[in-house]
Design a protein around this motif. Structure first.
Motif, short mmCIF file in Angstrom:
data_model
loop_
_atom_site.label_atom_id
_atom_site.label_comp_id
_atom_site.label_asym_id
_atom_site.label_seq_id
_atom_site.Cartn_x
_atom_site.Cartn_y
_atom_site.Cartn_z
N VAL A 31 -6.66 -4.72 -6.87
CA VAL A 31 -6.53 -3.32 -6.44
C VAL A 31 -7.74 -2.96 -5.58
O VAL A 31 -8.89 -3.13 -6.01
CB VAL A 31 -6.45 -2.38 -7.66
CG1 VAL A 31 -6.26 -0.93 -7.21
CG2 VAL A 31 -5.32 -2.81 -8.59
N THR A 32 -7.49 -2.46 -4.39
CA THR A 32 -8.60 -2.08 -3.51
C THR A 32 -9.17 -0.72 -3.91
O THR A 32 -8.57 0.03 -4.68
CB THR A 32 -8.13 -1.97 -2.04
OG1 THR A 32 -7.27 -0.82 -1.91
CG2 THR A 32 -7.39 -3.23 -1.61
N HIS A 33 -10.33 -0.43 -3.36
CA HIS A 33 -10.88 0.92 -3.50
C HIS A 33 -9.98 1.89 -2.73
O HIS A 33 -9.35 1.54 -1.73
CB HIS A 33 -12.30 1.00 -2.94
CG HIS A 33 -13.28 0.20 -3.74
ND1 HIS A 33 -13.60 0.51 -5.04
CD2 HIS A 33 -14.03 -0.89 -3.42
CE1 HIS A 33 -14.50 -0.34 -5.51
NE2 HIS A 33 -14.78 -1.22 -4.53
N ALA A 34 -9.91 3.11 -3.21
CA ALA A 34 -9.14 4.14 -2.51
C ALA A 34 -9.87 4.57 -1.25
O ALA A 34 -11.11 4.59 -1.19
CB ALA A 34 -8.92 5.34 -3.42
N ARG A 35 -9.08 4.90 -0.23
CA ARG A 35 -9.63 5.43 1.02
C ARG A 35 -8.65 6.44 1.58
O ARG A 35 -7.47 6.14 1.73
CB ARG A 35 -9.87 4.30 2.03
CG ARG A 35 -10.64 4.76 3.27
CD ARG A 35 -10.81 3.61 4.25
NE ARG A 35 -9.61 3.40 5.06
CZ ARG A 35 -9.44 2.37 5.90
NH1 ARG A 35 -10.39 1.46 6.03
NH2 ARG A 35 -8.32 2.25 6.60
N LEU B 296 -1.88 7.64 -2.81
CA LEU B 296 -2.20 7.70 -4.23
C LEU B 296 -1.24 8.59 -5.01
O LEU B 296 -0.86 8.28 -6.14
CB LEU B 296 -3.64 8.20 -4.43
CG LEU B 296 -4.75 7.24 -4.00
CD1 LEU B 296 -6.10 7.92 -4.16
CD2 LEU B 296 -4.70 5.95 -4.79
N GLY C 18 0.80 -1.22 0.00
CA GLY C 18 0.00 0.00 0.00
C GLY C 18 0.83 1.27 0.00
O GLY C 18 2.02 1.27 0.32
N SER D 149 -5.42 6.81 -0.25
CA SER D 149 -4.51 5.68 -0.17
C SER D 149 -5.14 4.48 -0.88
O SER D 149 -6.34 4.43 -1.08
CB SER D 149 -4.21 5.32 1.29
OG SER D 149 -3.68 6.43 1.99
N ARG D 150 -4.30 3.52 -1.24
CA ARG D 150 -4.79 2.33 -1.92
C ARG D 150 -3.84 1.17 -1.61
O ARG D 150 -2.67 1.38 -1.28
CB ARG D 150 -4.85 2.57 -3.44
CG ARG D 150 -5.68 1.52 -4.19
CD ARG D 150 -5.61 1.72 -5.69
NE ARG D 150 -6.13 2.98 -6.16
CZ ARG D 150 -7.41 3.26 -6.39
NH1 ARG D 150 -8.33 2.34 -6.15
NH2 ARG D 150 -7.77 4.42 -6.86
#
Length: 368
Positions: free
Chosen positions: A163-167, A143, A140, A170-171
């Motif tokens: 690929v995870t969703h952004a939070r 972004l 991780g 960050s990703r």
């Protein structure tokens, strides 16, 4: 209840209100990996690139033991150790070099993505070569520092990369199915008329010679004392050049980056001067005695995190002043907008300009 992240410190790194010891990327990596970490046995979690210990200590806080950790910067290792004392989690992890023993049999790897693709390639290749076949890598970052090229590097060594969703800007990239891994080896580049430069992933400037280092090397004095120090040696360009040009001189090279130390060792060996260069991983010159040197060359880092910040260089000036004998000299190349001359005058002694171009300045400071 999660680890109290606000209790973590950046010490011994530079601290200021805008520079934090943990961030949203750390927390997202931990949240995405919680189920995988819970399913591991002791010794099956590896942490790579933990800036100040947030990943390691949060995993330990949740019960993980036998965590293996590699941090490139010695200051990061020391921050982790200090924060472990604060959080009463000493003994839950072991700091290790970047080799097969670090990742052998690992089932979960928590990785802060390095900005260097070469460093990521070294990490991914090593994991693929030696971790368990069902290893899952949670890689991780913020972004603004991530590129799709990072996905491509991971796909060189893993069958799937999700690929995870952004939070919170960050990703996390989640890699599974390791294949085709090998132990990292230094890359090499011949610079005609100068030397061969070797670099492991993450070393500053890789196998090139950055313009600041080149300006310093081109203007070093023709005669050096019996021993010269290359402080913050990077890939060892200055150390190797001082040894090549001065066959009777011994060189002491130091850097707090493990990748830099390994790169310098490879560079001096490739240029046939390894027998006259001592290489040490150290925080500045902490292993050197006071007033024990007559000449130090320095190309200091000028970034703290992503920001240009004078705080990265001032501790190096201070330690150089401590180690220099009266009359000894510190030759420094620096990014001209930082205007270090006043600081060098104050900390070391009288400072004269040797050369200046559009971006960099080389100065010589004489110890009082």
């Amino acid at each position: 209840m999660p680890l109290p992240f606000d209790d973590l410190s950046r010490w011994p790194d530079h601290e200021s209100p805008e520079l934090l010891a943990s961030d949203a990327a750390d927390r997202l990596i931990l949240d995405e990996s919680v189920d995988a970490c819970d399913a591991t046995a002791p010794g099956e979690i590896v942490v790579l690139g933990d800036h100040y210990g947030a990943l390691t200590l949060a995993a330990a806080y949740d019960g993980a033991r036998g965590i293996r950790v590699h941090q490139d910067m010695l200051s990061a290792e020391r921050a982790l150790a200090a924060n472990a004392v604060t959080t009463e989690l000493t003994g839950t992890f072991t700091s290790m070099p970047l080799d097969a023993s670090l990742v052998a049999g690992a089932r979960v790897v928590l990785l802060r993505l390095p900005r260097s693709l070469a460093a990521l390639r070294d990490y991914a290749s090593l994991i693929a070569a030696h971790a368990h076949s069902d290893v899952v890598v949670f890689a991780g970052g913020r972004l603004k520092h991530m590129t799709t090229s990072m996905n491509d590097v991971l796909r060189e060594f893993f069958t799937t990369v999700d690929v995870t969703h952004a939070r919170q800007k960050s990703r996390v990239l989640i890699a599974r199915g390791p294949h085709d891994g090998v132990d990292p080896a230094p890359r090499m580049q011949q610079h005609a008329g100068l030397l061969t430069v070797c670099a492991f992933g993450g070393a500053f400037a890789d196998t090139s010679i950055d313009i600041g280092t080149r300006l310093l090397v081109e203007n070093l004095p023709e005669q050096l004392p019996a021993e010269a120090i290359d402080l913050a040696c990077g890939t060892g360009v200055v150390a190797a050049m001082m040894a090549l040009r001065n066959p009777d001189v011994r060189v002491y090279a130091t850097d707090q980056s493990a990748a830099a130390v390994a790169s310098t060792a490879a560079t001096v060996a490739a240029n046939g001067v390894a027998d006259r260069v001592t290489i040490v991983r150290d925080d500045a010159l902490s292993l050197r005695a006071d007033a024990s040197a007559d000449f130090i060359a320095l190309n200091p880092p000028f970034h703290v995190g992503a920001a240009i910040h004078e705080g990265a260089a001032l501790p190096l000036f201070t330690d150089a002043a401590r180690v220099l004998r009266s009359g000894g000299e510190l030759w420094t190349v620096w990014n001209s907008p930082l205007q270090y001359r006043a600081a060098l005058e104050r900390i070391v002694g009288p400072t004269r300009q040797i050369v200046r171009n559009a971006k960099f300045t080389v100065t010589a400071s004489t110890r009082r």
